[in-house]
Structure formats: structure tokens, C-alpha cells
Enzyme design. Structure first.
Site, short mmCIF file in Angstrom:
data_model
loop_
_atom_site.label_atom_id
_atom_site.label_comp_id
_atom_site.label_asym_id
_atom_site.label_seq_id
_atom_site.Cartn_x
_atom_site.Cartn_y
_atom_site.Cartn_z
N SER A 24 -14.59 30.54 9.51
CA SER A 24 -15.80 30.48 10.35
C SER A 24 -15.51 30.80 11.82
CB SER A 24 -16.43 29.09 10.27
OG SER A 24 -17.49 28.99 11.19
N SER A 26 -17.89 30.17 14.05
CA SER A 26 -18.81 29.32 14.82
C SER A 26 -18.08 28.45 15.85
CB SER A 26 -19.64 28.44 13.88
OG SER A 26 -20.54 29.26 13.17
N THR A 71 -23.28 25.55 6.28
CA THR A 71 -23.22 26.89 5.73
C THR A 71 -22.93 26.82 4.24
OG1 THR A 71 -22.35 29.11 6.10
CG2 THR A 71 -20.79 27.28 6.45
N LYS A 75 -26.60 24.94 2.23
CA LYS A 75 -27.86 25.14 2.97
C LYS A 75 -29.09 24.58 2.24
CE LYS A 75 -26.43 29.17 5.64
NZ LYS A 75 -26.87 30.45 6.19
N ASN A 96 -29.90 25.41 8.11
CA ASN A 96 -28.57 25.78 8.63
C ASN A 96 -28.21 25.02 9.90
OD1 ASN A 96 -30.07 27.15 10.61
ND2 ASN A 96 -28.54 28.76 10.77
N ASP A 111 -31.54 31.09 11.00
CA ASP A 111 -31.03 32.41 10.57
C ASP A 111 -32.06 33.53 10.79
OD1 ASP A 111 -28.48 31.58 9.75
OD2 ASP A 111 -29.19 31.05 7.76
N GLY A 136 -33.57 43.70 -0.48
CA GLY A 136 -32.96 42.46 -0.96
C GLY A 136 -33.97 41.33 -0.98
N ALA A 137 -33.74 40.36 -1.86
CA ALA A 137 -34.68 39.25 -1.99
C ALA A 137 -33.93 37.93 -2.19
CB ALA A 137 -35.63 39.51 -3.16
N GLY A 139 -31.18 34.77 -0.39
CA GLY A 139 -31.31 33.75 0.65
C GLY A 139 -31.47 34.35 2.04
N TYR A 230 -21.97 42.64 8.97
CA TYR A 230 -21.25 42.97 10.21
C TYR A 230 -19.76 43.19 9.99
CZ TYR A 230 -20.30 37.89 10.67
OH TYR A 230 -19.92 36.60 10.48
P1 ATR Z 1 -27.73 36.04 0.14
O1 ATR Z 1 -27.97 34.57 0.19
O2 ATR Z 1 -26.56 36.49 0.97
O3 ATR Z 1 -28.95 36.83 0.43
P2 ATR Z 1 -28.04 36.27 -2.71
O4 ATR Z 1 -29.04 35.18 -2.64
O5 ATR Z 1 -27.02 36.25 -3.79
O6 ATR Z 1 -27.24 36.36 -1.35
O7 ATR Z 1 -28.84 37.68 -2.74
C1 ATR Z 1 -28.20 38.88 -2.84
C2 ATR Z 1 -29.24 40.01 -2.74
O8 ATR Z 1 -28.53 41.24 -2.68
C3 ATR Z 1 -30.18 40.10 -3.94
O9 ATR Z 1 -31.42 40.61 -3.49
C4 ATR Z 1 -29.46 41.11 -4.81
O10 ATR Z 1 -30.29 41.81 -5.72
P3 ATR Z 1 -30.66 41.18 -7.17
O11 ATR Z 1 -31.71 40.15 -6.93
O12 ATR Z 1 -31.14 42.34 -7.96
O13 ATR Z 1 -29.38 40.59 -7.70
C5 ATR Z 1 -28.94 42.07 -3.78
N1 ATR Z 1 -27.78 42.82 -4.24
C6 ATR Z 1 -26.51 42.38 -4.37
N2 ATR Z 1 -25.71 43.36 -4.81
C7 ATR Z 1 -26.49 44.47 -4.98
C8 ATR Z 1 -26.26 45.82 -5.40
N3 ATR Z 1 -25.03 46.23 -5.74
N4 ATR Z 1 -27.29 46.68 -5.42
C9 ATR Z 1 -28.53 46.27 -5.06
N5 ATR Z 1 -28.83 45.01 -4.66
C10 ATR Z 1 -27.82 44.12 -4.61
#
Ligand code: ATR
Length: 285
Positions: A24, A26, A71, A75, A96, A111, A136-137, A139, A230
Site C-alpha cells: 500500500s 497510502s 481496502t 470494503k 473505504n 473512491d 466494466g460493472a 466494484g 495506473y
Molecule cells: P473491481 O472491484 O476492481 O471492479 P471486480 O468487481 O472483480 O473488480 O470487476 C471486474 C470487472 O472487470 C468486471 O466488470 C469484469 O467483467 P465481468 O463482469 O464480465 O467479469 C471486468 N473484466 C475483468 N477482466 C476482463 C476481461 N479480460 N475482459 C473484459 N472485462 C473484464
């Protein structure tokens, strides 16, 4: 560098709880912030295993810490042990930042709002009235989507590999604004009126640095392209965007500003953001 000096019996303690935790950044960032602001405070990294989280949070009360960050993997679980939840934590479903207000623990989530403040302050990108695509969907997306809607984005499109998760996230955020969930492949249909594109997945993160969350033909000049990754600082997505003349925005700012909000909630003082950034950048070099 990074060592706190001058601890005494008046020092107010802060820290971060995580498992793992020793990577970390932080502590160096927040200790710099305390020094810069002339506060007698110190921030440590605490390796808290999941079965010890409740005890650790109890310790925040017992030892009168000023507050803590939590973290991965704490969370969501931390929500259970709060006396009060701020709207940010409630809406996102995760905490967080914990503020200890005279023994009452209040949970926040900085965040997403850290992310939007970084976008506005670092590249001057306004959010109000804009059409935004979020890839992405998970956390991280939850926080970002919430904050974009609070900043009055005209419409947020959530595009995800698993369409169902995108739709579920859109449904849970619908009370904050106009938000639609769809499959990643539908990017082609909306790209022309998207002004800001944000990657919230780990695609492109070290060591898979050649990977892109969307193909280059989904980008166009005039878009602001932002990546919460990053490591590396300039991902393949950002390199392609830059070559097309897009404004680009990297992920380090999200980390810095989530810490800046935590500092401000704890101390009531404006965070010394430039000094915090310098400290983190130096540690990454
Ligand atoms: P975080 O908390 O960092 O957002 P997470 O909750 O595991 O991590 O979410 C990861 C996100 O990245 C999800 O939206 C995941 O897509 P899926 O819901 O289809 O799994 C997306 N993701 C991870 N690897 C991916 C890849 N190789 N291609 C496309 N989407 C990816």
C-alpha cells in the site's frame, strides 16, 4: 523518506486495514499530507485478516484513532460494523473511509467521488450534461457510476463483458440519474455521441500491458479517454487514444483524490494534493 518523526503522546493515529497490505502507498501519501499540513498525526498500514476485521474496527474506537481506510477484502464487510453510513457508502454498497466521531464510526466511500474530482481537476473535463461510457460493472465501476450521476452526467452507459452485471448495476443506480446497462459489443452503436470513455476493469494492467478493454475503432478524436489502471501509468488504451488526439486521463489521480477526501473528512482541512501526488509519484519511480 516516508518515516514519520516526532510521534508523541498527542499524536492522532490513522491507518489502512487490508489483506494483503504491504504494497500500500497510502501511508507515504497520508503521512506526507499530515506533515505538509503541520498536523501531529500519523498513518500506518495494518495487516488485518478477515476474521479480525470487527476487532480491528473496535480498536479504532478503543484507541481513539481519528479514522481509517479499509481496502481489499474489507470494503463490503466494514459496512456491517459502522454506526452510521454516509450516502456514498450506502449507494455503492462499500466503505473505504471510516471517520471516528467521538466513538461513533461513520463509513464513507471516497473512491468514486475521488475519481470524478481527479477527472475535473487534472484534465478539466466537465461531467454535467455529458454522455459517458463506463467499461466494466464491478466494484470500481459502482463508485465511478454513482459519482458520474451525482455530477449530473446526461447519460451513463455501462458496458460489460457479462451483460447481466451491467444491467443489474444500471438498475441499482437508476435512482441517481439516467443510466443504461449493455454488452461491451454495443459500444459501436453509441460511440459517436460518447464524450467520455472510462475503463474500470483491470484489462491493460501489468503484466498484460498490450490488452485493451475496447478496440481502437471505438475511440474518436474529441473523446476524453480515462483509465483507472495506473500500473502502467499510460496503458495501451491511453496510448491509442493519445495517437488519435483524444484527451487522456490516467488512474493515479483516483488514488490520490480518494485519499484527499479521506484527509479532508478526518481533519476538516483542504488536502495538500500536489504534495501527496509528488510523494506517490516518487515512490513509483
Ligand atoms: P473491481 O472491484 O476492481 O471492479 P471486480 O468487481 O472483480 O473488480 O470487476 C471486474 C470487472 O472487470 C468486471 O466488470 C469484469 O467483467 P465481468 O463482469 O464480465 O467479469 C471486468 N473484466 C475483468 N477482466 C476482463 C476481461 N479480460 N475482459 C473484459 N472485462 C473484464
Amino acid at each position: 523518506m516516508g518515516i514519520v518523526s516526532g510521534l508523541d503522546s498527542h499524536t492522532i493515529m490513522y491507518g489502512v486495514f487490508g489483506d494483503p497490505i504491504h504494497h500500500s502507498r497510502s501511508p507515504i501519501m497520508l503521512n506526507r499530507a499530515f506533515r505538509e499540513s503541520g498536523l501531529n498525526a500519523a498513518y500506518g498500514a495494518f495487516h488485518v485478516k478477515p476474521d479480525m476485521l470487527q476487532n480491528a474496527l473496535q480498536g479504532v474506537r478503543g484507541m481513539q484513532f481519528g479514522g481509517v481506510n479499509v481496502t481489499i477484502p474489507h470494503k463490503v464487510e466494514t459496512m456491517k460494523w459502522m454506526d452510521e453510513l454516509d450516502e456514498t457508502a450506502e449507494a455503492i454498497g462499500a466503505v473505504n473511509t471510516v471517520v471516528n466521531k467521538e466513538g461513533r464510526l461513520i463509513g464513507y466511500n471516497t473512491d468514486g467521488i475521488g475519481y470524478t474530482r481527479s477527472l475535473k481537476e487534472e484534465v478539466g473535463q466537465s461531467i454535467e450534461g455529458q454522455h459517458v461510457a463506463v467499461i466494466g460493472a464491478g466494484g470500481a465501476a459502482r463508485g465511478v457510476v454513482y459519482a458520474l450521476l451525482k455530477e449530473k452526467a446526461e447519460c451513463v452507459y455501462i458496458l460489460n463483458r457479462t451483460v447481466e452485471s451491467a444491467k443489474n448495476l444500471a438498475t441499482s443506480m437508476a435512482r441517481f440519474g439516467n443510466v443504461v446497462g449493455m454488452g461491451l459489443k454495443e459500444m459501436d452503436q453509441i460511440k459517436n455521441h460518447v464524450c467520455i470513455l472510462i475503463n474500470t476493469t483491470s484489462v491493460g494492467m501489468h503484466p498484460h500491458v498490450e490488452a485493451m478493454p475496447v478496440p481502437i475503432h471505438c475511440l474518436h478524436e474529441g473523446m476524453t479517454v480515462s483509465d483507472i489502471v495506473y500500473n502502467p501509468m499510460k496503458t495501451q488504451l491511453l496510448k491509442c487514444a493519445e495517437s488519435l488526439g483524444c484527451t487522456i486521463h490516467g488512474g493515479l489521480g483516483m488514488f490520490i483524490y480518494q485519499g484527499a477526501y479521506a484527509f479532508e473528512y478526518w481533519t476538516g482541512m483542504p488536502a495538500p494534493v500536489q504534495a501527496m501526488r509528488m510523494e506517490v509519484e516518487a515512490s513509483l519511480r
